[in-house]
Design a protein around this motif. Structure first.
Motif, PDB file in Angstrom:
ATOM      1  N   HIS A 326      56.906  36.650  47.350  1.00 17.18           N
ATOM      2  CA  HIS A 326      57.508  37.913  48.231  1.00 17.18           C
ATOM      3  C   HIS A 326      57.374  39.101  47.439  1.00 17.18           C
ATOM      4  CE1 HIS A 326      54.523  35.785  51.017  1.00 17.18           C
ATOM      5  NE2 HIS A 326      54.331  34.047  50.679  1.00 17.18           N
ATOM      6  N   ASP A 327      58.215  38.758  46.672  1.00 15.98           N
ATOM      7  CA  ASP A 327      59.285  39.923  46.007  1.00 15.98           C
ATOM      8  C   ASP A 327      58.946  41.130  45.532  1.00 15.98           C
ATOM      9  OD1 ASP A 327      59.354  37.892  43.964  1.00 15.98           O
ATOM     10  OD2 ASP A 327      61.105  37.555  43.876  1.00 15.98           O
ATOM     11  N   THR A 328      58.056  40.815  44.081  1.00 22.54           N
ATOM     12  CA  THR A 328      57.948  41.195  43.521  1.00 22.54           C
ATOM     13  C   THR A 328      55.989  42.021  43.431  1.00 22.54           C
ATOM     14  OG1 THR A 328      57.672  40.166  41.869  1.00 22.54           O
ATOM     15  CG2 THR A 328      59.398  41.325  41.717  1.00 22.54           C
ATOM     16  N   SER A 329      55.211  41.262  43.202  1.00 21.85           N
ATOM     17  CA  SER A 329      53.967  41.275  42.968  1.00 21.85           C
ATOM     18  C   SER A 329      53.061  40.076  43.524  1.00 21.85           C
ATOM     19  CB  SER A 329      53.507  42.593  41.877  1.00 21.85           C
ATOM     20  OG  SER A 329      53.917  43.746  41.892  1.00 21.85           O
ATOM     21  N   ASP A 330      52.221  40.140  44.345  1.00 26.79           N
ATOM     22  CA  ASP A 330      51.553  38.993  44.354  1.00 26.79           C
ATOM     23  C   ASP A 330      49.962  39.254  44.534  1.00 26.79           C
ATOM     24  OD1 ASP A 330      53.846  36.466  44.514  1.00 26.79           O
ATOM     25  OD2 ASP A 330      54.442  37.075  46.393  1.00 26.79           O
ATOM     26  N   VAL A 331      49.332  38.374  44.612  1.00 23.95           N
ATOM     27  CA  VAL A 331      47.612  38.933  44.608  1.00 23.95           C
ATOM     28  C   VAL A 331      46.959  38.055  44.935  1.00 23.95           C
ATOM     29  CG1 VAL A 331      45.826  40.175  43.562  1.00 23.95           C
ATOM     30  CG2 VAL A 331      48.045  41.057  43.318  1.00 23.95           C
ATOM     31  N   ALA A 332      46.174  37.460  45.757  1.00 21.54           N
ATOM     32  CA  ALA A 332      45.346  36.608  45.507  1.00 21.54           C
ATOM     33  C   ALA A 332      43.711  36.785  46.518  1.00 21.54           C
ATOM     34  CB  ALA A 332      45.540  35.193  46.515  1.00 21.54           C
ATOM     35  N   PHE A 333      43.103  36.981  45.945  1.00 22.70           N
ATOM     36  CA  PHE A 333      41.800  37.070  46.497  1.00 22.70           C
ATOM     37  C   PHE A 333      40.718  35.999  46.486  1.00 22.70           C
ATOM     38  CE2 PHE A 333      42.930  41.229  44.765  1.00 22.70           C
ATOM     39  CZ  PHE A 333      43.234  42.045  45.495  1.00 22.70           C
ATOM     40  N   ALA A 334      39.043  35.563  47.278  1.00 21.60           N
ATOM     41  CA  ALA A 334      38.871  35.122  47.118  1.00 21.60           C
ATOM     42  C   ALA A 334      37.053  35.919  47.653  1.00 21.60           C
ATOM     43  CB  ALA A 334      38.711  34.014  48.770  1.00 21.60           C
ATOM     44  N   VAL A 335      35.820  35.781  47.060  1.00 26.01           N
ATOM     45  CA  VAL A 335      34.532  36.134  46.497  1.00 26.01           C
ATOM     46  C   VAL A 335      33.689  34.791  47.018  1.00 26.01           C
ATOM     47  CG1 VAL A 335      33.928  37.906  45.548  1.00 26.01           C
ATOM     48  CG2 VAL A 335      36.097  37.720  45.380  1.00 26.01           C
ATOM     49  N   LEU A 336      33.166  35.087  48.513  1.00 27.91           N
ATOM     50  CA  LEU A 336      31.637  34.454  48.604  1.00 27.91           C
ATOM     51  C   LEU A 336      31.125  35.248  47.702  1.00 27.91           C
ATOM     52  CD1 LEU A 336      30.583  32.437  50.377  1.00 27.91           C
ATOM     53  CD2 LEU A 336      30.775  33.945  51.758  1.00 27.91           C
ATOM     54  N   ASP A 337      29.669  34.810  47.188  1.00 33.38           N
ATOM     55  CA  ASP A 337      28.748  35.499  46.224  1.00 33.38           C
ATOM     56  C   ASP A 337      27.418  35.225  47.871  1.00 33.38           C
ATOM     57  OD1 ASP A 337      26.791  32.676  47.198  1.00 33.38           O
ATOM     58  OD2 ASP A 337      25.978  33.204  44.771  1.00 33.38           O
ATOM     59  N   PRO A 338      26.308  36.003  47.262  1.00 34.15           N
ATOM     60  CA  PRO A 338      25.435  36.433  48.493  1.00 34.15           C
ATOM     61  C   PRO A 338      24.572  35.303  48.600  1.00 34.15           C
ATOM     62  CG  PRO A 338      25.536  37.902  46.260  1.00 34.15           C
ATOM     63  CD  PRO A 338      26.461  37.550  46.081  1.00 34.15           C
ATOM     64  N   THR A 339      24.330  34.318  47.454  1.00 36.73           N
ATOM     65  CA  THR A 339      24.022  33.098  48.339  1.00 36.73           C
ATOM     66  C   THR A 339      24.601  32.014  49.000  1.00 36.73           C
ATOM     67  OG1 THR A 339      25.007  31.082  46.316  1.00 36.73           O
ATOM     68  CG2 THR A 339      22.747  33.284  46.019  1.00 36.73           C
ATOM     69  N   THR A 341      26.917  30.157  48.812  1.00 33.16           N
ATOM     70  CA  THR A 341      27.445  28.965  48.128  1.00 33.16           C
ATOM     71  C   THR A 341      27.884  28.530  47.337  1.00 33.16           C
ATOM     72  OG1 THR A 341      25.213  29.349  45.744  1.00 33.16           O
ATOM     73  CG2 THR A 341      25.052  27.604  48.692  1.00 33.16           C
ATOM     74  N   ARG A 342      28.474  29.938  46.035  1.00 38.73           N
ATOM     75  CA  ARG A 342      30.125  30.299  45.297  1.00 38.73           C
ATOM     76  C   ARG A 342      31.330  30.892  45.485  1.00 38.73           C
ATOM     77  NH1 ARG A 342      26.929  32.433  39.826  1.00 38.73           N
ATOM     78  NH2 ARG A 342      26.196  33.686  41.437  1.00 38.73           N
ATOM     79  N   VAL A 343      31.663  30.259  45.479  1.00 35.24           N
ATOM     80  CA  VAL A 343      33.781  30.728  45.417  1.00 35.24           C
ATOM     81  C   VAL A 343      34.192  31.191  44.753  1.00 35.24           C
ATOM     82  CG1 VAL A 343      34.893  31.166  46.968  1.00 35.24           C
ATOM     83  CG2 VAL A 343      32.906  30.281  47.933  1.00 35.24           C
ATOM     84  N   ALA A 344      34.908  32.570  44.495  1.00 34.46           N
ATOM     85  CA  ALA A 344      35.370  32.652  43.203  1.00 34.46           C
ATOM     86  C   ALA A 344      37.258  33.143  43.576  1.00 34.46           C
ATOM     87  CB  ALA A 344      35.081  33.832  42.054  1.00 34.46           C
ATOM     88  N   VAL A 345      38.429  32.185  43.072  1.00 31.76           N
ATOM     89  CA  VAL A 345      39.302  32.027  43.614  1.00 31.76           C
ATOM     90  C   VAL A 345      40.317  32.878  42.840  1.00 31.76           C
ATOM     91  CG1 VAL A 345      41.538  31.881  44.922  1.00 31.76           C
ATOM     92  CG2 VAL A 345      39.104  30.557  45.343  1.00 31.76           C
ATOM     93  N   LEU A 346      40.959  33.713  42.494  1.00 33.62           N
ATOM     94  CA  LEU A 346      42.433  34.380  42.045  1.00 33.62           C
ATOM     95  C   LEU A 346      43.647  34.549  42.725  1.00 33.62           C
ATOM     96  CD1 LEU A 346      42.792  35.655  39.606  1.00 33.62           C
ATOM     97  CD2 LEU A 346      42.161  37.601  39.963  1.00 33.62           C
ATOM     98  N   ALA A 347      44.165  33.896  42.471  1.00 31.23           N
ATOM     99  CA  ALA A 347      46.318  34.449  42.427  1.00 31.23           C
ATOM    100  C   ALA A 347      47.083  34.347  41.107  1.00 31.23           C
ATOM    101  CB  ALA A 347      45.754  33.319  43.150  1.00 31.23           C
ATOM    102  N   ALA A 348      47.793  35.455  41.139  1.00 34.13           N
ATOM    103  CA  ALA A 348      48.748  35.920  39.894  1.00 34.13           C
ATOM    104  C   ALA A 348      49.465  36.581  41.342  1.00 34.13           C
ATOM    105  CB  ALA A 348      47.978  37.017  39.008  1.00 34.13           C
TER     106      ALA A 348
END
Length: 359
Positions: A326-339, A341-348
């Motif tokens: 929490h001092d420069t850049s933090d990014v985190a996303f989660a994506v749920l697909d249309p079915t 049943t599939r999830v993608a997670v990206l954290a940087a």
């Protein structure tokens, strides 16, 4: 400046060992010329790029950065009428700094909505598409979904606190069903997708290797259960030690353009110890990463990706662990697909990887 740079180029060629500091000096002169408005500056800057990079005087990473920087500066500083003569002849291949520079110029012009209707530019772009240049995949004009690219609005920087996140995006509530579903998620490793999703951050030189993970679910997840209680049950490095700092993890619903813009900014701005990659390649890496998060095949038309993005659910999340500083850049996303049943997670994170304490 040009005469000095030309002399330095000759010394590199004639003296045998290539001097990295000399090449760097020529590069800085080239960037200065590109940023100096005049028709002669355009011609001289392009000539120096070709001389310097054709001789192999710079390592590949640095030569890419210089070429992309010069293209961005030319488009920002020069009149289009002075850039247009560079496209008088179409290429017969995609190799070499001359073609690469012009491909980047077309990419930069597309982002500012310039160059449409110019016959020589459109002929060059069409030839690049025929030859399969990677940048030729991008549309010749900015898509509506790209409206936030390179746009800075006061008060809308990176999220550093839970209060900021809650004030700007609707929170996704925790549910018991989400926790149960998270515990049943199975790891679905896909190195190709992971590399594509992480590329914007690697290209920009972010301090720590991003975490990109993919999971499958035995049954469809209710959209109401796609929240922080679900994410916290996934075996993510970025959430290890959750609760070790003051604050609780939270997730908020977001939009596809928010995710796409973060991917673009990662390589366009560059990390604190990295370098910006220019708008053309930042745009390419952003779309490749975006499609990878959705599991779309490489080369899918971007308007098709936009259409499919509306059927996915998107979360932005943060936690108070050693990952999120929490001092420069933090990014985190989660994506749920249309079915569902599939999830993608990206954290940087752009925080120094050696900094492990809770300070």
């Amino acid at each position: 400046m040009y005469e000095a740079a030309e002399w330095l180029c000759r010394t590199m060629t004639d003296s045998g060992p290539r001097d990295a500091s000399v090449a760097s000096t020529v590069g800085r002169i080239t960037e200065t010329l590109a940023d100096t408005r005049s028709r002669d500056s355009v011609t001289l800057a392009v000539d120096l790029v070709d001389r310097l990079l054709s001789e192999g005087a710079m390592p590949p990473g640095e030569s890419d950065r210089l070429l992309r920087s010069v293209a961005a500066k030319l488009v920002k500083a020069q009149h289009l009428r002075d850039i247009e003569p560079l496209f008088s002849e179409v290429p017969d291949g995609t190799s070499g700094p001359a073609v690469e520079l012009r491909a980047c110029l077309l990419g930069e012009l597309a982002l500012i909505g310039s160059g449409a209707g110019r016959r020589s530019l459109e002929a060059y772009a069409e030839k690049l598409r025929e030859l399969g240049h990677p940048l030729a995949r991008l549309p010749g004009a900015r898509l509506d979904m790209e409206h936030r690219f390179a746009v800075r609005v006061r008060g809308l920087g990176s999220f550093k606190t839970a209060k900021q996140l809650r004030s700007r995006l609707p929170e996704a509530p925790s549910t018991d069903g989400g926790a149960v579903a998270g515990r049943g998620a199975g790891d679905a490793r896909d190195d190709g997708r992971a590399n594509a999703a992480a590329r914007p951050f690697r290209a920009g030189g972010w301090a720590r290797e991003p975490e990109t993970r993919f999971f499958t679910l035995p049954s469809p997840l209710s959209p109401d259960d796609f929240g922080i209680s679900f994410i916290k049950e996934l075996p993510l490095r970025c959430l290890a030690g959750e609760g070790g700092r003051r604050g609780s993890a939270l997730a908020c619903a977001t939009t596809p353009d928010d995710v796409l813009n973060e991917l673009f900014s990662a390589s366009y701005v560059g990390g604190v110890n990295g370098q910006g990659q220019g708008g053309a390649y930042a745009r390419l890496y952003a779309w490749e990463g975006f499609c990878a998060l959705m599991g779309l095949p490489a080369g899918v038309p971007l308007l098709e990706a936009v259409r499919r993005a509306a059927d996915h659910r998107w979360l932005r999340f943060m936690a108070f662990t050693d990952w999120f500083h929490h001092d420069t850049s933090d990014v985190a996303f989660a994506v749920l697909d249309p079915t569902r049943t599939r999830v993608a997670v990206l954290a940087a994170t752009d925080t120094d990887a050696d900094r492990d304490g809770p300070g």
